[in-house]
Design a protein around this motif. Structure first.
Motif, PDB file in Angstrom:
ATOM      1  N   GLY A 208       0.762  -1.184  -0.108  1.00  0.00           N
ATOM      2  CA  GLY A 208      -0.157   0.015   0.081  1.00  0.00           C
ATOM      3  C   GLY A 208       0.700   1.146  -0.018  1.00  0.00           C
ATOM      4  O   GLY A 208       0.447   2.253  -0.539  1.00  0.00           O
ATOM      5  N   ALA A 209       1.992   1.242   0.595  1.00  0.00           N
ATOM      6  CA  ALA A 209       3.025   2.330   0.777  1.00  0.00           C
ATOM      7  C   ALA A 209       3.700   2.532  -0.341  1.00  0.00           C
ATOM      8  O   ALA A 209       4.452   3.571  -0.595  1.00  0.00           O
ATOM      9  CB  ALA A 209       3.562   2.385   2.240  1.00  0.00           C
ATOM     10  N   THR A 210       3.919   1.458  -1.170  1.00  0.00           N
ATOM     11  CA  THR A 210       4.761   1.729  -2.367  1.00  0.00           C
ATOM     12  C   THR A 210       3.949   1.396  -3.535  1.00  0.00           C
ATOM     13  O   THR A 210       3.798   2.271  -4.403  1.00  0.00           O
ATOM     14  CB  THR A 210       6.041   0.364  -2.382  1.00  0.00           C
ATOM     15  N   LEU A 211       3.499   0.335  -4.150  1.00  0.00           N
ATOM     16  CA  LEU A 211       3.003   0.135  -5.286  1.00  0.00           C
ATOM     17  C   LEU A 211       1.711   0.803  -5.613  1.00  0.00           C
ATOM     18  O   LEU A 211       1.259   1.285  -6.611  1.00  0.00           O
ATOM     19  CB  LEU A 211       2.641  -1.258  -5.726  1.00  0.00           C
ATOM     20  N   GLU A 212       0.723   0.684  -4.390  1.00  0.00           N
ATOM     21  CA  GLU A 212      -0.679   1.398  -4.716  1.00  0.00           C
ATOM     22  C   GLU A 212      -0.335   2.876  -4.472  1.00  0.00           C
ATOM     23  O   GLU A 212      -0.975   3.427  -5.363  1.00  0.00           O
ATOM     24  CB  GLU A 212      -1.454   1.109  -3.394  1.00  0.00           C
ATOM     25  N   LYS A 213       0.406   3.475  -3.651  1.00  0.00           N
ATOM     26  CA  LYS A 213       0.972   4.880  -3.602  1.00  0.00           C
ATOM     27  C   LYS A 213       1.233   5.475  -5.141  1.00  0.00           C
ATOM     28  O   LYS A 213       1.164   6.345  -5.433  1.00  0.00           O
ATOM     29  CB  LYS A 213       1.911   5.069  -2.583  1.00  0.00           C
ATOM     30  N   TRP A 214       2.362   4.661  -5.814  1.00  0.00           N
ATOM     31  CA  TRP A 214       2.632   4.787  -7.031  1.00  0.00           C
ATOM     32  C   TRP A 214       1.776   4.676  -8.254  1.00  0.00           C
ATOM     33  O   TRP A 214       2.051   4.765  -9.364  1.00  0.00           O
ATOM     34  CB  TRP A 214       4.038   4.145  -7.113  1.00  0.00           C
ATOM     35  N   GLY A 215       0.507   4.015  -7.894  1.00  0.00           N
ATOM     36  CA  GLY A 215      -0.403   3.977  -9.018  1.00  0.00           C
ATOM     37  C   GLY A 215      -0.304   2.629  -9.771  1.00  0.00           C
ATOM     38  O   GLY A 215      -0.934   2.300 -10.529  1.00  0.00           O
ATOM     39  N   TYR A 216       0.561   1.577  -9.372  1.00  0.00           N
ATOM     40  CA  TYR A 216       0.554   0.470 -10.116  1.00  0.00           C
ATOM     41  C   TYR A 216      -0.417  -0.652  -9.633  1.00  0.00           C
ATOM     42  O   TYR A 216      -0.642  -1.593 -10.111  1.00  0.00           O
ATOM     43  CB  TYR A 216       1.969  -0.213  -9.727  1.00  0.00           C
ATOM     44  N   LEU A 217      -0.837  -0.288  -8.432  1.00  0.00           N
ATOM     45  CA  LEU A 217      -1.915  -1.357  -7.786  1.00  0.00           C
ATOM     46  C   LEU A 217      -3.084  -0.629  -7.241  1.00  0.00           C
ATOM     47  O   LEU A 217      -2.985   0.470  -6.871  1.00  0.00           O
ATOM     48  CB  LEU A 217      -1.215  -2.069  -6.685  1.00  0.00           C
ATOM     49  N   THR A 218      -4.077  -1.023  -7.206  1.00  0.00           N
ATOM     50  CA  THR A 218      -5.456  -0.630  -6.601  1.00  0.00           C
ATOM     51  C   THR A 218      -5.589  -1.445  -5.129  1.00  0.00           C
ATOM     52  O   THR A 218      -4.765  -2.155  -5.071  1.00  0.00           O
ATOM     53  CB  THR A 218      -6.810  -1.067  -7.343  1.00  0.00           C
ATOM     54  N   ASN A 219      -6.076  -0.660  -4.463  1.00  0.00           N
ATOM     55  CA  ASN A 219      -6.368  -1.434  -3.141  1.00  0.00           C
ATOM     56  C   ASN A 219      -6.753  -2.841  -3.219  1.00  0.00           C
ATOM     57  O   ASN A 219      -6.479  -3.707  -2.523  1.00  0.00           O
ATOM     58  CB  ASN A 219      -7.654  -0.544  -2.322  1.00  0.00           C
ATOM     59  N   ALA A 220      -7.652  -2.950  -4.058  1.00  0.00           N
ATOM     60  CA  ALA A 220      -8.169  -4.694  -4.210  1.00  0.00           C
ATOM     61  C   ALA A 220      -7.059  -5.423  -4.896  1.00  0.00           C
ATOM     62  O   ALA A 220      -6.832  -6.502  -4.172  1.00  0.00           O
ATOM     63  CB  ALA A 220      -9.252  -4.456  -5.518  1.00  0.00           C
ATOM     64  N   GLY A 221      -6.292  -4.886  -5.626  1.00  0.00           N
ATOM     65  CA  GLY A 221      -5.005  -5.753  -6.025  1.00  0.00           C
ATOM     66  C   GLY A 221      -3.906  -5.595  -4.848  1.00  0.00           C
ATOM     67  O   GLY A 221      -3.433  -6.781  -4.774  1.00  0.00           O
ATOM     68  N   VAL A 222      -3.780  -4.983  -3.907  1.00  0.00           N
ATOM     69  CA  VAL A 222      -2.890  -4.815  -2.816  1.00  0.00           C
ATOM     70  C   VAL A 222      -3.650  -6.179  -1.797  1.00  0.00           C
ATOM     71  O   VAL A 222      -3.018  -7.040  -1.309  1.00  0.00           O
ATOM     72  CB  VAL A 222      -2.918  -3.790  -2.062  1.00  0.00           C
ATOM     73  N   ASN A 223      -5.007  -6.248  -1.668  1.00  0.00           N
ATOM     74  CA  ASN A 223      -5.628  -6.889  -0.871  1.00  0.00           C
ATOM     75  C   ASN A 223      -5.229  -8.420  -1.369  1.00  0.00           C
ATOM     76  O   ASN A 223      -5.148  -9.326  -0.588  1.00  0.00           O
ATOM     77  CB  ASN A 223      -6.986  -6.745  -0.636  1.00  0.00           C
ATOM     78  N   PHE A 224      -5.551  -8.581  -2.758  1.00  0.00           N
ATOM     79  CA  PHE A 224      -5.209  -9.926  -3.350  1.00  0.00           C
ATOM     80  C   PHE A 224      -3.896 -10.334  -3.216  1.00  0.00           C
ATOM     81  O   PHE A 224      -3.623 -11.496  -2.721  1.00  0.00           O
ATOM     82  CB  PHE A 224      -5.658  -9.703  -4.779  1.00  0.00           C
ATOM     83  N   LEU A 225      -3.091  -9.734  -3.390  1.00  0.00           N
ATOM     84  CA  LEU A 225      -1.321 -10.045  -3.328  1.00  0.00           C
ATOM     85  C   LEU A 225      -1.305 -10.211  -1.886  1.00  0.00           C
ATOM     86  O   LEU A 225      -0.425 -11.203  -1.448  1.00  0.00           O
ATOM     87  CB  LEU A 225      -0.601  -8.966  -3.868  1.00  0.00           C
ATOM     88  N   ALA A 226      -1.879  -9.605  -0.875  1.00  0.00           N
ATOM     89  CA  ALA A 226      -1.297  -9.844   0.603  1.00  0.00           C
ATOM     90  C   ALA A 226      -1.865 -10.994   0.918  1.00  0.00           C
ATOM     91  O   ALA A 226      -1.416 -12.025   1.617  1.00  0.00           O
ATOM     92  CB  ALA A 226      -1.762  -8.827   1.419  1.00  0.00           C
ATOM     93  N   THR A 227      -3.127 -11.457   0.749  1.00  0.00           N
ATOM     94  CA  THR A 227      -3.733 -12.949   1.177  1.00  0.00           C
ATOM     95  C   THR A 227      -2.965 -14.033   0.463  1.00  0.00           C
ATOM     96  O   THR A 227      -3.125 -14.902   0.731  1.00  0.00           O
ATOM     97  CB  THR A 227      -5.113 -12.752   0.972  1.00  0.00           C
ATOM     98  N   LEU A 228      -2.699 -13.723  -0.906  1.00  0.00           N
ATOM     99  CA  LEU A 228      -1.940 -14.761  -1.477  1.00  0.00           C
ATOM    100  C   LEU A 228      -0.635 -14.961  -1.063  1.00  0.00           C
ATOM    101  O   LEU A 228      -0.137 -15.941  -0.750  1.00  0.00           O
ATOM    102  CB  LEU A 228      -2.059 -14.394  -3.090  1.00  0.00           C
ATOM    103  N   SER A 229       0.015 -14.015  -0.653  1.00  0.00           N
ATOM    104  CA  SER A 229       1.198 -14.055   0.094  1.00  0.00           C
ATOM    105  C   SER A 229       1.265 -14.871   1.384  1.00  0.00           C
ATOM    106  O   SER A 229       2.262 -15.615   1.661  1.00  0.00           O
ATOM    107  CB  SER A 229       2.024 -12.763   0.385  1.00  0.00           C
ATOM    108  N   ALA A 230       0.212 -14.682   1.970  1.00  0.00           N
ATOM    109  CA  ALA A 230       0.180 -15.479   3.276  1.00  0.00           C
ATOM    110  C   ALA A 230       0.127 -16.929   3.046  1.00  0.00           C
ATOM    111  O   ALA A 230       0.960 -17.935   3.877  1.00  0.00           O
ATOM    112  CB  ALA A 230      -0.971 -15.186   3.979  1.00  0.00           C
TER     113      ALA A 230
END
Length: 239
Positions: A208-230
């Motif tokens: 959220g502090a990097t890729l979302e802030k830079w416009g490469y990901l949406t909040n939904a994309g961040v949530n998807f990658l975070a839950t997948l990373s777990a």
């Protein structure tokens, strides 16, 4: 490999349970119409590939996640960082937080592996831990960016706070403890899921502090990658 090997009656029951509970969520303004349809789909497939206990874990996320959205809602509204539509969840929120869990539970249904079992629980732990940290953390007075620990305004993507960290811990603990009580996983696997889930919450903050802030990901994309990373972390921890 992923062919649904159940009777029409079982499929109908799974759909009915998912639809009725999702409909109740919509009537309670916990989800909108798109959230109703997406949650019904996720719920039906989860029950078909596993059983009702796994769906209960999903319901914990949907229910508690929606409840904390309303936590001190007036304060978040005043700060301009409250969820729209009173916190009603749409398809983007449901899919981004649940698709990795669905992938893991479908693979567990086919391969019966402890890895996919643990990954399912860990991904939901991340989803609930992150939601609780975000929604409760928005009410904090002191919020810091996870990448450099500079003070930022509440609600900024990647912001962390002491109350948010406690909320994240409780969110992950609720999911993992519930999975043990429902006899989905044992204590050893629950500890792995808890650790992976809690780390996943912070991966969400970093993204959220990097890729979302830079416009490469949406909040939904961040949530998807975070839950997948777990789930991926579970693989590394169980090797």
């Amino acid at each position: 490999i992923y062919a649904i090997n159940v009777s029409l009656d079982q499929l109908a029951i799974a759909f009915a349970v998912s639809f009725i509970l999702s409909l109740l969520a919509t009537k309670s303004k916990v989800a909108d119409e798109s959230g109703l349809l997406s949650a019904t789909l996720i719920g039906t497939l989860t029950i078909v590939f596993s059983d009702i206990r796994f769906f209960i874990i999903l319901l914990l996320f949907y229910g508690i996640g929606s409840a904390v959205t309303k936590y001190k809602y007036s304060i978040k509204l005043e700060r301009g960082i409250a969820e729209q539509a009173g916190g009603a969840r749409g398809y983007a929120n449901v899919f981004s937080n649940s698709l990795p869990a669905l992938f893991f539970v479908m693979n567990y249904g086919v391969f019966k592996s402890d890895l996919f079992l643990t990954a399912f629980v860990a991904s939901i732990a991340t989803a609930l831990g992150d939601t609780m940290a975000s929604e409760i953390g928005k009410t904090a007075d002191r919020v810091y960016l996870i990448t450099n620990f500079r003070r930022v305004k509440p609600g900024v993507s990647g912001g962390v706070s002491s109350i948010g960290e406690v909320a994240a811990l409780f969110g992950c603990l609720i999911v993992c403890l519930s999975a043990v009580l429902l006899k989905i996983i044992n204590v050893k696997l629950a500890i792995v899921a808890f650790v992976a889930g809690f780390i996943g919450v912070h991966i969400d903050s970093v993204l959220g502090a990097t890729l979302e802030k830079w416009g490469y990901l949406t909040n939904a994309g961040v949530n998807f990658l975070a839950t997948l990373s777990a789930g991926i972390l579970c693989y590394l921890l169980l090797r």
